[in-house]
Write a protein that holds these residues in place. Structure first.
Motif, PDB file in Angstrom:
ATOM      1  N   MET A 193       0.877  -1.326   0.007  1.00  0.00           N
ATOM      2  CA  MET A 193       0.000  -0.003  -0.012  1.00  0.00           C
ATOM      3  C   MET A 193       0.919   1.354  -0.044  1.00  0.00           C
ATOM      4  O   MET A 193       0.595   2.082  -0.797  1.00  0.00           O
TER       5      MET A 193
ATOM      6  N   GLU B 193       4.679   5.529  -5.227  1.00  0.00           N
ATOM      7  CA  GLU B 193       5.136   5.500  -6.572  1.00  0.00           C
ATOM      8  C   GLU B 193       4.137   6.161  -7.478  1.00  0.00           C
ATOM      9  O   GLU B 193       4.465   6.851  -8.293  1.00  0.00           O
ATOM     10  N   ARG B 194       2.729   6.139  -7.057  1.00  0.00           N
ATOM     11  CA  ARG B 194       1.762   6.844  -7.941  1.00  0.00           C
ATOM     12  C   ARG B 194       1.939   8.492  -7.798  1.00  0.00           C
ATOM     13  O   ARG B 194       1.883   9.215  -8.652  1.00  0.00           O
ATOM     14  N   THR B 195       2.239   8.734  -6.280  1.00  0.00           N
ATOM     15  CA  THR B 195       2.657  10.201  -5.979  1.00  0.00           C
ATOM     16  C   THR B 195       3.718  10.731  -6.909  1.00  0.00           C
ATOM     17  O   THR B 195       3.560  11.624  -7.379  1.00  0.00           O
TER      18      THR B 195
ATOM     19  N   ASP C 137      -2.899  10.801   2.138  1.00  0.00           N
ATOM     20  CA  ASP C 137      -3.119   9.540   1.393  1.00  0.00           C
ATOM     21  C   ASP C 137      -2.680   8.345   2.323  1.00  0.00           C
ATOM     22  O   ASP C 137      -3.206   7.115   2.026  1.00  0.00           O
TER      23      ASP C 137
ATOM     24  N   ARG D  46      12.980  10.123  -5.346  1.00  0.00           N
ATOM     25  CA  ARG D  46      12.486   9.690  -6.512  1.00  0.00           C
ATOM     26  C   ARG D  46      12.502  10.539  -7.664  1.00  0.00           C
ATOM     27  O   ARG D  46      12.467  10.048  -8.800  1.00  0.00           O
TER      28      ARG D  46
ATOM     29  N   GLU E 172       4.204   1.492  -0.616  1.00  0.00           N
ATOM     30  CA  GLU E 172       5.003   1.669  -1.888  1.00  0.00           C
ATOM     31  C   GLU E 172       4.192   2.038  -3.087  1.00  0.00           C
ATOM     32  O   GLU E 172       4.515   2.849  -3.704  1.00  0.00           O
ATOM     33  N   GLU E 173       2.885   1.662  -3.229  1.00  0.00           N
ATOM     34  CA  GLU E 173       1.998   1.919  -4.277  1.00  0.00           C
ATOM     35  C   GLU E 173       1.639   3.215  -4.361  1.00  0.00           C
ATOM     36  O   GLU E 173       1.742   4.026  -5.303  1.00  0.00           O
ATOM     37  N   THR E 174       1.321   3.862  -3.098  1.00  0.00           N
ATOM     38  CA  THR E 174       1.071   5.210  -2.934  1.00  0.00           C
ATOM     39  C   THR E 174       2.073   6.204  -3.396  1.00  0.00           C
ATOM     40  O   THR E 174       1.957   7.158  -4.101  1.00  0.00           O
TER      41      THR E 174
END
Length: 113
Positions: free
Chosen positions: A1, A7-9, A34, A53, A3-5
């Motif tokens: 959760m 990366e989406r951000t 979030d 990132r 990591e996905e948030t």
């Protein structure tokens, strides 16, 4: 959760950098909401990861004078992360638009995602 948030951000902010500058308080606030973060340590840690990132994708910190001029900070990404962290800890409070530490923008020479 998480990591996905994150990366989406990062992906969304990288796209935004093509058209505008991004303030650090916006990133911190978005992650706080979030990820339902409770402490400044958590918010700072995840925000710094997003900034790291973003720099990998050509989006760097600097000072923005609100007149469409961005003065990118000299130095390496690791120096930028240390500076942001040190200034944030020294502030001892959440970031605000009146005291954002830095803005982020796409360096002109870095026009690829």
């Amino acid at each position: 959760m998480i990591e996905e948030t994150i990366e989406r951000t990062v992906a969304e902010l990288r796209n935004e950098a093509d058209i505008d500058f991004i303030d650090l308080p916006f990133i911190a606030g978005s992650l706080r909401e979030d990820l339902d973060l409770k402490t400044q340590d958590e918010i700072r840690r995840h925000t710094l990861e997003v900034v790291r990132r973003l720099m990998d994708r050509g989006v760097y910190p600097g000072d923005y004078d609100h007149a469409i001029h961005m003065a990118f900070w000299p130095g390496e990404p690791s120096e930028h992360l240390r500076r942001i962290e040190a200034e944030w800890i020294a502030m001892g409070k959440p970031l605000t638009l009146s005291d954002p530490i830095c803005w982020l923008g796409l360096k002109p020479a870095c026009n690829t995602p």
